[in-house]
Design a protein around this motif. Structure first.
Motif, short mmCIF file in Angstrom:
data_model
loop_
_atom_site.label_atom_id
_atom_site.label_comp_id
_atom_site.label_asym_id
_atom_site.label_seq_id
_atom_site.Cartn_x
_atom_site.Cartn_y
_atom_site.Cartn_z
N ASP A 1 9.69 -12.49 14.50
CA ASP A 1 9.39 -13.54 15.47
C ASP A 1 8.66 -12.89 16.63
N PHE A 2 7.35 -13.16 16.73
CA PHE A 2 6.53 -12.55 17.77
C PHE A 2 6.32 -13.45 18.97
N GLY A 3 6.86 -14.68 18.93
CA GLY A 3 6.61 -15.60 20.02
C GLY A 3 5.14 -16.00 20.06
N MET A 4 4.62 -16.27 21.26
CA MET A 4 3.19 -16.56 21.47
C MET A 4 2.67 -17.66 20.54
N ASN A 5 3.53 -18.59 20.14
CA ASN A 5 3.17 -19.70 19.26
C ASN A 5 2.70 -19.24 17.88
N LEU A 6 2.99 -18.00 17.51
CA LEU A 6 2.66 -17.52 16.18
C LEU A 6 3.65 -18.09 15.17
N LYS A 7 3.16 -18.57 14.05
CA LYS A 7 4.00 -19.28 13.09
C LYS A 7 4.72 -18.37 12.11
N THR A 8 4.28 -17.14 11.98
CA THR A 8 4.89 -16.29 10.96
C THR A 8 6.35 -15.98 11.27
N ARG A 9 7.15 -16.02 10.23
CA ARG A 9 8.55 -15.63 10.32
C ARG A 9 8.90 -14.60 9.26
N LEU A 10 7.88 -14.12 8.53
CA LEU A 10 8.13 -13.19 7.42
C LEU A 10 7.09 -12.09 7.39
N GLU A 11 7.55 -10.86 7.39
CA GLU A 11 6.68 -9.69 7.18
C GLU A 11 6.96 -9.11 5.80
N GLN A 12 5.89 -8.81 5.07
CA GLN A 12 6.00 -8.14 3.79
C GLN A 12 5.05 -6.95 3.79
N ASP A 13 5.58 -5.77 3.52
CA ASP A 13 4.79 -4.55 3.50
C ASP A 13 4.75 -4.00 2.07
N PHE A 14 3.55 -3.68 1.61
CA PHE A 14 3.37 -3.11 0.27
C PHE A 14 2.86 -1.68 0.42
N TYR A 15 3.44 -0.76 -0.30
CA TYR A 15 3.08 0.64 -0.12
C TYR A 15 3.06 1.38 -1.46
N ALA A 16 2.30 2.46 -1.48
CA ALA A 16 2.24 3.35 -2.64
C ALA A 16 1.91 4.74 -2.13
N GLY A 17 2.47 5.73 -2.79
CA GLY A 17 2.23 7.08 -2.32
C GLY A 17 2.65 8.12 -3.33
N PHE A 18 2.63 9.37 -2.86
CA PHE A 18 3.00 10.50 -3.71
C PHE A 18 3.83 11.47 -2.90
N PHE A 19 4.99 11.82 -3.44
CA PHE A 19 5.92 12.72 -2.80
C PHE A 19 5.82 14.09 -3.47
N ILE A 20 5.60 15.14 -2.66
CA ILE A 20 5.38 16.48 -3.20
C ILE A 20 6.43 17.43 -2.62
N PRO A 21 7.43 17.82 -3.39
CA PRO A 21 8.40 18.81 -2.90
C PRO A 21 7.79 20.21 -3.01
N LEU A 22 7.66 20.90 -1.88
CA LEU A 22 7.08 22.24 -1.87
C LEU A 22 8.14 23.30 -2.15
N ASN A 23 9.35 23.06 -1.66
CA ASN A 23 10.52 23.85 -2.04
C ASN A 23 11.74 23.02 -1.70
N ASP A 24 12.92 23.62 -1.70
CA ASP A 24 14.14 22.84 -1.47
C ASP A 24 14.20 22.24 -0.07
N ASP A 25 13.47 22.82 0.89
CA ASP A 25 13.57 22.39 2.28
C ASP A 25 12.29 21.81 2.86
N VAL A 26 11.20 21.86 2.12
CA VAL A 26 9.90 21.41 2.62
C VAL A 26 9.27 20.43 1.63
N SER A 27 8.75 19.32 2.14
CA SER A 27 8.10 18.33 1.29
C SER A 27 6.95 17.66 2.03
N LEU A 28 6.04 17.10 1.26
CA LEU A 28 4.89 16.38 1.80
C LEU A 28 4.83 15.01 1.14
N ASP A 29 4.56 13.98 1.94
CA ASP A 29 4.49 12.61 1.46
C ASP A 29 3.21 11.98 1.99
#
Length: 246
Positions: A76-104
């Motif tokens: 709800d953003f107010g300002m007479n904006l009608k939207t009441r629903l946000e939908q986010d679509f995402y895709a990516g790649f997760f790369i574990p470099l070692n047990d403690d370091v990763s890149l996404d």
């Protein structure tokens, strides 16, 4: 209107017998995460005018590290904006470099029902190392009153640590930068960026992940109102959350 990108638990994809996601095939998992929050805050700002939100995230994860998913919440953003629903679509790649370091690295598309002019996209990169997290999100298609396509860059540094058994601490400091000056103070001074921060205590109990956050920004009331038409969405607040991962 910008969800903080939280790296999905794609590390689970590297462990086929992990209980943190549902196995679809030998190489494919489905992770579901419902959540309720007392205030949907993103990058320090309220996306619900300070009201509660119910959220759901679904991520399909491949053992290679590739993933895709959808995240949704009431808004709800107010300002007479009608939207009441946000939908986010995402895709990516997760790369574990070692047990403690990763890149996404990945791509994120924000969509808002009945208010298509709010839709935007970002590319992101997240580096995690030894409890620290550095992330950056870049967009070139945000629409603002100063231009149709506004470049933005959100960068943040975070840290998480287990204090005692089942109790953790998460902190974050971020900067959201617009190409043009979009925030105007009462003195007439304009700027194109702001800072935000969060400190969060987490606790696992009764099969649920609980959170208690303190969130704030450095935007004044006049700067907040000049762009978001409200003085409250940028103000300091405490947020209570409860989530569960399947």
């Amino acid at each position: 209107m910008h969800r903080l990108v939280i790296t999905p638990l794609v590390g689970c994809a590297l462990f086929p017998f992990s209980a943190c996601a549902m196995m679809l095939t030998d190489n494919l998992q489905l992770e579901l995460k419902p959540q309720v929050v007392s205030d949907y805050r993103s990058r320090g700002l309220s996306m619900t005018l300070g009201n509660p939100a119910a959220q759901l995230e679904a991520t399909v994860i491949h053992s290679s590290g590739a993933y895709a998913g959808v995240w949704t919440s009431n808004v709800d953003f107010g300002m007479n904006l009608k939207t009441r629903l946000e939908q986010d679509f995402y895709a990516g790649f997760f790369i574990p470099l070692n047990d403690d370091v990763s890149l996404d690295v990945g791509y994120l598309k924000y969509t808002y029902a009945n208010e298509a002019q709010l839709n935007m996209s970002e590319v992101y990169v997240i580096l995690k190392a030894y409890g620290f997290k550095f992330g950056s999100n870049y967009s070139s298609d945000l629409k603002t009153f100063v231009g149709k396509d506004q470049e933005t860059l959100y960068s943040y540094l975070g840290y998480s640590h287990d204090i005692v058994d089942k109790v953790g601490l998460e902190v974050r400091y971020g900067r959201f930068d617009f190409k043009d000056d979009v925030f105007l103070s009462n003195s007439g001074k304009a700027r194109g960026d702001y800072r935000e921060w969060e400190a969060k205590l987490t606790r696992s109990a009764f099969g649920v992940n609980w959170g208690l956050s303190y969130i704030d920004t450095d935007l004044s009331k006049s700067e907040c109102a000049s762009y978001y038409a409200s003085t409250d969405v940028c103000a300091a607040t405490v947020v209570v959350s409860a989530s569960k991962t399947f």
